[in-house]
Scaffold this motif. Structure first.
Motif, PDB file in Angstrom:
ATOM      1  N   PHE A 202       0.855  -1.195   0.000  1.00  0.00           N
ATOM      2  CA  PHE A 202       0.000   0.000   0.000  1.00  0.00           C
ATOM      3  C   PHE A 202       0.884   1.235   0.000  1.00  0.00           C
ATOM      4  O   PHE A 202       1.186   1.825   1.043  1.00  0.00           O
ATOM      5  N   THR A 203       1.331   1.600  -1.181  1.00  0.00           N
ATOM      6  CA  THR A 203       2.228   2.737  -1.379  1.00  0.00           C
ATOM      7  C   THR A 203       1.566   3.772  -2.276  1.00  0.00           C
ATOM      8  O   THR A 203       0.699   3.442  -3.086  1.00  0.00           O
ATOM      9  N   PRO A 204       1.974   5.025  -2.158  1.00  0.00           N
ATOM     10  CA  PRO A 204       1.441   6.046  -3.075  1.00  0.00           C
ATOM     11  C   PRO A 204       1.906   5.799  -4.511  1.00  0.00           C
ATOM     12  O   PRO A 204       3.002   5.282  -4.749  1.00  0.00           O
ATOM     13  N   ASN A 205       1.064   6.176  -5.443  1.00  0.00           N
ATOM     14  CA  ASN A 205       1.401   6.111  -6.869  1.00  0.00           C
ATOM     15  C   ASN A 205       0.673   7.259  -7.559  1.00  0.00           C
ATOM     16  O   ASN A 205      -0.396   7.071  -8.151  1.00  0.00           O
ATOM     17  N   PRO A 206       1.225   8.461  -7.476  1.00  0.00           N
ATOM     18  CA  PRO A 206       0.518   9.661  -7.945  1.00  0.00           C
ATOM     19  C   PRO A 206       0.114   9.615  -9.408  1.00  0.00           C
ATOM     20  O   PRO A 206      -0.846  10.277  -9.804  1.00  0.00           O
ATOM     21  N   GLY A 207       0.819   8.857 -10.226  1.00  0.00           N
ATOM     22  CA  GLY A 207       0.513   8.853 -11.655  1.00  0.00           C
ATOM     23  C   GLY A 207      -0.508   7.832 -12.085  1.00  0.00           C
ATOM     24  O   GLY A 207      -0.826   7.720 -13.280  1.00  0.00           O
ATOM     25  N   VAL A 208      -1.074   7.057 -11.138  1.00  0.00           N
ATOM     26  CA  VAL A 208      -1.985   5.981 -11.520  1.00  0.00           C
ATOM     27  C   VAL A 208      -3.280   6.545 -12.098  1.00  0.00           C
ATOM     28  O   VAL A 208      -3.736   7.624 -11.722  1.00  0.00           O
ATOM     29  N   ARG A 209      -3.851   5.812 -13.019  1.00  0.00           N
ATOM     30  CA  ARG A 209      -5.156   6.158 -13.604  1.00  0.00           C
ATOM     31  C   ARG A 209      -6.134   5.047 -13.269  1.00  0.00           C
ATOM     32  O   ARG A 209      -5.798   3.865 -13.403  1.00  0.00           O
ATOM     33  N   LEU A 210      -7.315   5.419 -12.822  1.00  0.00           N
ATOM     34  CA  LEU A 210      -8.288   4.425 -12.389  1.00  0.00           C
ATOM     35  C   LEU A 210      -9.095   3.912 -13.571  1.00  0.00           C
ATOM     36  O   LEU A 210     -10.023   4.564 -14.047  1.00  0.00           O
ATOM     37  N   VAL A 211      -8.721   2.739 -14.030  1.00  0.00           N
ATOM     38  CA  VAL A 211      -9.421   2.074 -15.126  1.00  0.00           C
ATOM     39  C   VAL A 211      -9.699   0.645 -14.689  1.00  0.00           C
ATOM     40  O   VAL A 211      -8.766  -0.126 -14.418  1.00  0.00           O
ATOM     41  N   LEU A 212     -10.973   0.289 -14.609  1.00  0.00           N
ATOM     42  CA  LEU A 212     -11.394  -1.061 -14.249  1.00  0.00           C
ATOM     43  C   LEU A 212     -12.295  -1.576 -15.364  1.00  0.00           C
ATOM     44  O   LEU A 212     -13.524  -1.526 -15.271  1.00  0.00           O
ATOM     45  N   PRO A 213     -11.693  -2.067 -16.454  1.00  0.00           N
ATOM     46  CA  PRO A 213     -12.482  -2.420 -17.632  1.00  0.00           C
ATOM     47  C   PRO A 213     -13.533  -3.487 -17.371  1.00  0.00           C
ATOM     48  O   PRO A 213     -14.602  -3.471 -17.983  1.00  0.00           O
ATOM     49  N   VAL A 307      -7.754   1.874  -6.657  1.00  0.00           N
ATOM     50  CA  VAL A 307      -8.769   2.841  -6.227  1.00  0.00           C
ATOM     51  C   VAL A 307      -8.175   3.807  -5.206  1.00  0.00           C
ATOM     52  O   VAL A 307      -8.341   5.031  -5.297  1.00  0.00           O
ATOM     53  N   LEU A 308      -7.451   3.284  -4.233  1.00  0.00           N
ATOM     54  CA  LEU A 308      -6.846   4.141  -3.215  1.00  0.00           C
ATOM     55  C   LEU A 308      -5.800   5.070  -3.815  1.00  0.00           C
ATOM     56  O   LEU A 308      -5.749   6.264  -3.500  1.00  0.00           O
ATOM     57  N   GLN A 309      -4.964   4.538  -4.679  1.00  0.00           N
ATOM     58  CA  GLN A 309      -3.891   5.341  -5.255  1.00  0.00           C
ATOM     59  C   GLN A 309      -4.412   6.460  -6.151  1.00  0.00           C
ATOM     60  O   GLN A 309      -3.769   7.501  -6.290  1.00  0.00           O
ATOM     61  N   ALA A 310      -5.576   6.237  -6.747  1.00  0.00           N
ATOM     62  CA  ALA A 310      -6.149   7.242  -7.646  1.00  0.00           C
ATOM     63  C   ALA A 310      -7.040   8.253  -6.918  1.00  0.00           C
ATOM     64  O   ALA A 310      -7.552   9.189  -7.532  1.00  0.00           O
ATOM     65  N   SER A 311      -7.202   8.079  -5.625  1.00  0.00           N
ATOM     66  CA  SER A 311      -8.135   8.895  -4.860  1.00  0.00           C
ATOM     67  C   SER A 311      -7.645  10.328  -4.685  1.00  0.00           C
ATOM     68  O   SER A 311      -6.494  10.565  -4.309  1.00  0.00           O
ATOM     69  N   SER A 332      -1.703   4.539   4.346  1.00  0.00           N
ATOM     70  CA  SER A 332      -0.434   3.997   3.858  1.00  0.00           C
ATOM     71  C   SER A 332      -0.236   4.296   2.381  1.00  0.00           C
ATOM     72  O   SER A 332       0.893   4.531   1.933  1.00  0.00           O
ATOM     73  N   ALA A 333      -1.341   4.300   1.620  1.00  0.00           N
ATOM     74  CA  ALA A 333      -1.276   4.588   0.190  1.00  0.00           C
ATOM     75  C   ALA A 333      -1.172   6.085  -0.095  1.00  0.00           C
ATOM     76  O   ALA A 333      -1.177   6.496  -1.265  1.00  0.00           O
ATOM     77  N   GLY A 334      -1.076   6.886   0.944  1.00  0.00           N
ATOM     78  CA  GLY A 334      -0.903   8.323   0.764  1.00  0.00           C
ATOM     79  C   GLY A 334      -2.187   9.073   0.483  1.00  0.00           C
ATOM     80  O   GLY A 334      -2.153  10.197  -0.035  1.00  0.00           O
ATOM     81  N   CYS A 335      -3.320   8.495   0.843  1.00  0.00           N
ATOM     82  CA  CYS A 335      -4.591   9.176   0.600  1.00  0.00           C
ATOM     83  C   CYS A 335      -4.760  10.372   1.533  1.00  0.00           C
ATOM     84  O   CYS A 335      -4.238  10.391   2.652  1.00  0.00           O
ATOM     85  N   LEU A 336      -5.513  11.344   1.062  1.00  0.00           N
ATOM     86  CA  LEU A 336      -6.009  12.403   1.928  1.00  0.00           C
ATOM     87  C   LEU A 336      -7.289  11.863   2.555  1.00  0.00           C
ATOM     88  O   LEU A 336      -8.327  11.767   1.904  1.00  0.00           O
ATOM     89  N   VAL A 337      -7.214  11.467   3.821  1.00  0.00           N
ATOM     90  CA  VAL A 337      -8.328  10.786   4.479  1.00  0.00           C
ATOM     91  C   VAL A 337      -9.161  11.788   5.259  1.00  0.00           C
ATOM     92  O   VAL A 337      -8.647  12.505   6.121  1.00  0.00           O
TER      93      VAL A 337
END
Length: 418
Positions: A202-213, A307-311, A332-337
């Motif tokens: 559960f790490t941050p990934n600022p560049g992720v795009r949320l695509v769940l085909p 989902v968390l990383q793209a939040s 842990s994923a770096g979300c603004l909670v």
């Protein structure tokens, strides 16, 4: 996911007990199973799922005899049925020659008769919750006032937990708030050690795009994404309040999308008397732009992580009850909670430092704070960073798993090399 931690060198025969395999014992079972010298057995009702090196002993609780128990006794009877079935599975293991060095079981009924099967084996209980008629989840919602009948039912609901508290050699509880719910007379038996968060996963990934085909969700161009995660879409996790807030958020933020992860059922608390789910009730009563509201249902861990990383903003609500892994995983994923300012949350989040708190019962305040956070996203990086630091400092699996293993080793009477 996480590298194996440096812990004691031991050979252990360990028996786990949990209805819902593997439950809170995933990381411990994996750890012990890595060493072929260990014998790891898991008594469970759940037939699916597997962990390499872990032998599962499946049980099936007997059905009720058809008589209707007193309402106070329903939870106790269910615990006894699971306890009987687990004991039969344990007796079968004993006949086959398996004698555990230690037993570690969730206090959900399975532990009840383990001391009768293995009287000389140390028993450790996983003590997640003790019910109280005042000051926690019961009576928290003013729409559900506490009566003498409620109080009496809650007292009896703890019966099987009290049996476990009296017979166990030691216990583990994940948070200080949860420990405080148990009678003070038993606190000396219970160690506060959280299950641990896999911070390498559960790490941050600022560049992720949320695509769940597979779900028809493509938010790769979304400017703002508000996320909500709960095992079930239910009042205990503030789902009705969140849905009320969604209507306000969507109205104020025309480019915002909302992603809701969780099964459309109740795991804690009561179902609606008319048979509807809380999701059905919300969608019937609240006018939402459904092109911007996305329900995923249950999703695998890799999709959940995305989902968390793209939040942009992650929302968590809970009654004064068991703290969800999902809030800590989001941090842990770096979300603004943004979280409800209830006691289990306040043990972890300090308002304005590593998260933002709001009144559980105020969807308007929640919506205002979400919109403000979205409007000032660039100013929120310090809070995100502090959220992850909190998990690294206090809830990292790499630190907590060795503590659990060390405790079990000592209780089992084993000695190893540091």
């Amino acid at each position: 996911m996480n590298r194996p931690p440096p812990v004691y060198v031991i050979v252990m025969r360990i028996l786990f007990l949990h209805r819902n395999f593997p439950g809170q014992f995933l990381h411990l079972a994996r750890f012990y199973a890595r060493d072929p010298g260990n014998k790891v057995v898991f008594i469970t009702e759940r037939q699916d799922r597997a962990i390499p090196g872990v032998l599962k002993a499946i049980y099936k609780p007997a059905g009720r005899d058809g008589s209707k128990p007193h309402p106070y006794l329903r939870a106790y009877e269910e615990a006894i049925l699971h306890g009987q079935a687990a004991a039969r599975a344990a007796l079968d293991l004993k006949r086959k020659g398996f004698m555990p060095d230690i037993i570690f079981g969730h206090t959900w009924g399975q532990n009840l008769f383990m001391k009768d099967v293995f009287p000389d084996t140390p028993l450790v209980g996983y003590f997640e919750w003790f019910y109280n008629a005042h000051g926690a989840d019961v009576g928290f919602d003013p729409a559900r006032p506490v009566t003498i009948d409620t109080e009496a039912g809650v007292r009896i609901k703890n019966s099987h937990i009290l049996v476990d508290l009296s017979t166990c050699d030691a216990g583990i509880c994940p948070t200080r708030w949860q420990l405080e719910q148990f009678p003070a007379a038993f606190h000396h038996k219970i160690n506060v050690i959280h299950d641990g968060i896999a911070t390498d996963y559960f790490t941050p990934n600022p560049g992720v795009r949320l695509v769940l085909p597979e779900l028809g969700i493509d938010l790769s161009d979304a400017r703002e994404t508000v996320t909500y995660v709960s095992r079930g879409l239910e009042p205990y996790r503030g789902f009705p309040q969140f849905m009320d807030a969604c209507a306000l958020i969507l109205e104020k933020r025309p480019h915002c999308h909302i992603v809701i992860v969780g099964e459309d059922k109740v795991f804690y608390g009561s179902n609606l008397p008319d048979g509807r789910t809380y999701k059905q009730k919300a969608l019937e009563q609240i006018n939402l732009d459904m092109s911007r509201v996305h329900f995923t249902g249950y999703i695998p861990y890799d999709k959940y992580l995305k989902v968390l990383q793209a939040s942009s903003v992650h929302v968590y609500l809970t009654y004064p009850f068991v703290l969800s892994w999902s809030m800590l995983e989001a941090m842990s994923a770096g979300c603004l909670v943004l979280a409800s300012g209830t006691p289990p949350v306040r043990e972890v989040i300090e308002d304005g430092r590593n998260g933002i708190l709001f009144d559980f019962f105020s969807p308007a305040e929640l919506a205002d704070k979400v919109c403000d956070a979205l409007e000032h996203r660039n100013d929120m990086m310090a809070i995100r960073q502090q959220a992850r630091k909190t998990i690294l400092d206090r809830y990292d699996l790499k630190d907590l798993l060795p503590r659990q293993v060390k405790l079990l080793t000592e209780i089992a009477g084993k000695k190893g090399l540091p």
